[in-house]
Design a protein around this motif. Structure first.
Motif, mmCIF file in Angstrom:
data_model
loop_
_atom_site.group_PDB
_atom_site.id
_atom_site.type_symbol
_atom_site.label_atom_id
_atom_site.label_comp_id
_atom_site.label_asym_id
_atom_site.label_seq_id
_atom_site.Cartn_x
_atom_site.Cartn_y
_atom_site.Cartn_z
ATOM 1 N N ASN A 106 0.824 -1.213 0.000
ATOM 2 C CA ASN A 106 0.000 0.000 0.000
ATOM 3 C C ASN A 106 0.855 1.258 0.000
ATOM 4 O O ASN A 106 0.344 2.376 -0.111
ATOM 5 N N GLU B 215 0.476 3.529 -3.206
ATOM 6 C CA GLU B 215 -0.774 4.206 -3.512
ATOM 7 C C GLU B 215 -0.496 5.648 -3.956
ATOM 8 O O GLU B 215 0.206 6.412 -3.289
ATOM 9 N N GLY B 216 -1.040 6.008 -5.124
ATOM 10 C CA GLY B 216 -0.837 7.346 -5.684
ATOM 11 C C GLY B 216 0.432 7.509 -6.478
ATOM 12 O O GLY B 216 0.678 8.586 -7.038
ATOM 13 N N THR C 281 1.415 5.155 -8.923
ATOM 14 C CA THR C 281 1.363 4.286 -10.099
ATOM 15 C C THR C 281 0.844 5.054 -11.305
ATOM 16 O O THR C 281 0.222 6.112 -11.174
ATOM 17 N N THR D 25 -7.081 -2.648 -10.861
ATOM 18 C CA THR D 25 -5.947 -2.579 -9.934
ATOM 19 C C THR D 25 -4.893 -1.625 -10.490
ATOM 20 O O THR D 25 -4.479 -1.725 -11.650
ATOM 21 N N TYR E 44 -1.178 -0.116 -10.967
ATOM 22 C CA TYR E 44 0.148 -0.719 -10.955
ATOM 23 C C TYR E 44 1.091 0.104 -11.826
ATOM 24 O O TYR E 44 0.683 0.999 -12.588
#
Length: 606
Positions: free
Chosen positions: A58, A61-62, A64, A73, A75
């Motif tokens: 986690n 997060e932000g 990718t 999802t 990634y």
């Protein structure tokens, strides 16, 4: 005709992606020829330059820049820089990162040993004041495997609820101590178990015979030099407490079975008492108990499989040396007065005993009944005179004598009644009357005392009502036996014969069958063949006579015990039953232990 298959759709979908259609059903299980060049080619690809790393966290997060279209999802993909790969390659591996040490338990000798004699049944190979060794070489399965069972008969184990709880902790801690070491044995196909029994504990080893002795000697030394590790003791004790506390959440039929065992079996202790003492026990109590438990012992041993008899004798001699020999031996042989066995309460002829109890889980709607018929009879049987060979009626024999409790003819009669009655009981009590989802009729064997057992669990009817329906079924079944056509009777006899003639599927299954004979004190290793011969001679009238004398409702020799557990749906019936007048020939059991002390016991086989 279509077949219905059950499968994991995700697994099957991956098979579709990897393999061509013709190989979808076999997938990776299709055998292929050994090709060292292909293997080496794949190994050459396993290098830092070709590594692919998946990292899920986690923390990203932000950060990718891509979104997977099916599940949404987030990634990103980035290449590992050449400088980082070079750093990996030039770094020395940590000393803690190494290949596993060679596994000493991997067998290298898989040869099949030819026994000097073709022994078809176990033989008592060796007997001393310390042990008995039963032995059977493998003459059936031709596998490089063995089965070893060592039963430690330690009379101090069954002295009290406290000693029972301590013995259980000791067996669990031994397994825990050996877990890391024995993992390598299990990987190499060599399995073991240490379990607490009513008279001590048992050690079992099953698997490849070549390195089995290494594990056996390690286990023996661990038992002989047992030490309590305080950190593990606290963990195991907490697990044991939780296990006992969960007993109150057992299904009602399991609770009924617990009460049944307390009523019928001598020297059994309630789990509530063991839980009570368990809270007060510490590692010092166990450290003091272990040498006391082992101070007097007798070993009952069984060794079978791909092992020569000299090897088997050598194993047991080694165990005796560890425990019984030396200047300060760990164990002493048992005194004759200490050879006591768990015996069974003898119910009165023509009597019905009833024990009722409210369910332990107040939120459980289910109630349960165990209806047990102790099928020991006194009556005419037949023997053979030594001089004439003629069959002659023997005088009635007291039903507590060993000769009359393990009689092949009586055993097959009870087995046949159970076989014929099983389907009929299921149909009538479950399908027609819908008394309960759990409906069972079968045999019960308590330390050699045989009986017939009904188990029914229900939300719709209380145990008292179910008990009356069991008796109604027995009346109906009486008619079924008398009206049964000869062809149907023969069909049932043949079905039971076929079950007995079914061959053992593995060395473990065969060994467990013979071990049951040994540990119960009835080493009749040709039991199945003898019972088949008894079945072939059995007549329908003999079966009816057995039923009428032993199982029929109202029979003068019938012995019945009903154990009733009432769920929250039937508490009103439970309370009203207390005030009901007791029926003739019926005993209401209020205190299990007062009742057990008041009854005579059957003699022990051992």
């Amino acid at each position: 005709m279509l077949s219905c298959w059950s499968f994991d759709s995700d697994i099957l979908r991956s098979e579709f992606q990897i393999y061509p259609p013709k190989d979808w059903l076999v997938g990776s299980s299709l055998p292929s020829d050994f090709n060292p060049d292909t293997i080496q080619k794949i190994l050459n690809e396993l290098s830092p330059e070709s590594v692919r790393i998946f990292w899920e966290s986690n923390k990203f997060e932000g950060l990718t820049d891509k979104v997977e279209p099916w599940y949404g999802t987030a990634y990103s993909i980035e290449k590992v820089s050449p400088s980082r790969i070079q750093a990996w390659m030039s770094s020395a591996p940590n000393e803690n990162l190494h290949l596993p040490v060679p596994n000493v338990f991997i067998p290298t000798d898989l040869s099949i040993k030819n026994p000097q004699e073709k022994i078809k049944l176990p033989v008592l190979l060796r007997k001393s004041s310390y042990s008995k060794l039963w032995y059977k070489p493998d003459t059936v399965f031709s596998t490089p495997k063995a089965y070893v069972k060592i039963d430690f008969d330690c009379p101090y184990v069954s002295n009290s609820p406290e000693t029972e709880a301590l013995a259980n902790l000791l067996a669990t801690l031994l397994m825990d101590d050996l877990n890391e070491y024995a993992y390598y044995a299990q990987v190499a196909g060599l399995h073991y178990d240490i379990s607490h029994t009513e008279s001590g504990f048992q050690v079992t080893l099953v698997g490849y015979n070549h390195k089995l002795r290494i594990l056996l000697e390690t286990i023996v030394n661990k038992i002989a030099k047992f030490e309590v590790r305080p950190d593990r003791f606290s963990v195991i004790k907490e697990m044991a407490i939780k296990a006992y506390q969960n007993f109150k959440f057992q299904q009602p039929y399991e609770q009924a079975n617990d009460y049944y065992s307390l009523i019928i079996e001598d020297q059994t202790w309630p789990w509530m008492e063991q839980l009570e003492v368990l809270h007060c026990l510490d590692e010092e109590d166990l450290a003091k108990f272990a040498p006391i438990m082992l101070s007097r012992a007798f070993l009952q041993c069984y060794i079978a499989g791909n092992i020569e008899h000299e090897e088997a004798v050598s194993m047991i001699e080694h165990i005796e040396d560890v425990f019984f020999k030396g200047s300060n031996p760990i164990c002493q042989p048992l005194f004759p007065s200490q050879i006591l066995r768990n015996r069974v309460v003898k119910l009165g002829k023509g009597m019905n005993y009833c024990y009722s109890k409210e369910g332990l889980n107040p939120s459980d709607e289910n109630s349960a009944l165990i209806h047990y018929i102790q099928a020991i009879i006194v009556g005419n049987t037949f023997g053979t005179t030594a001089d004439s060979g003629k069959r002659w009626p023997m005088k009635p024999i007291l039903d507590n004598l060993k000769v009359h409790r393990d009689d092949f003819i009586l055993n097959v009669k009870l087995q046949l009644v159970a076989l014929i009655g099983e389907q009929a009981a299921f149909h009538q009590l479950r399908s027609v009357e819908q008394l309960g989802y759990i409906t069972y009729l079968g045999q019960r064997n308590d330390f050699g005392i045989h009986g017939l057992l009904f188990i029914i669990q229900s939300t719709v009817k209380d145990p008292g009502h179910i008990d009356s329906r069991v008796e109604a079924f027995l009346r109906m079944f009486e008619s079924k036996l008398s009206e049964m056509k000869n062809d149907e009777f023969k069909g049932n006899v043949n079905a039971l014969i076929n079950m007995k003639l079914e061959k053992h599927k593995s060395l473990s299954e065969e060994s467990q069958f013979y071990w049951t004979e040994i540990i119960s004190g009835t080493p009749k290793f040709d039991r199945r063949e003898a019972e088949v011969e008894a079945l072939k001679k059995l007549t329908q009238q003999e079966l009816i006579d057995f039923f009428d004398e032993t199982i029929k409702v109202g029979a003068t020799r019938k012995k019945t015990l009903s154990v009733r557990v009432y769920g929250n749906q039937h508490l009103a019936e439970y309370n009203s039953q207390k005030s009901e007048a007791v029926q003739p020939n019926t005993v209401q059991v209020d205190d299990i232990f007062s009742f057990r002390r008041s009854r005579p016991l059957y003699a022990s086989f051992r």
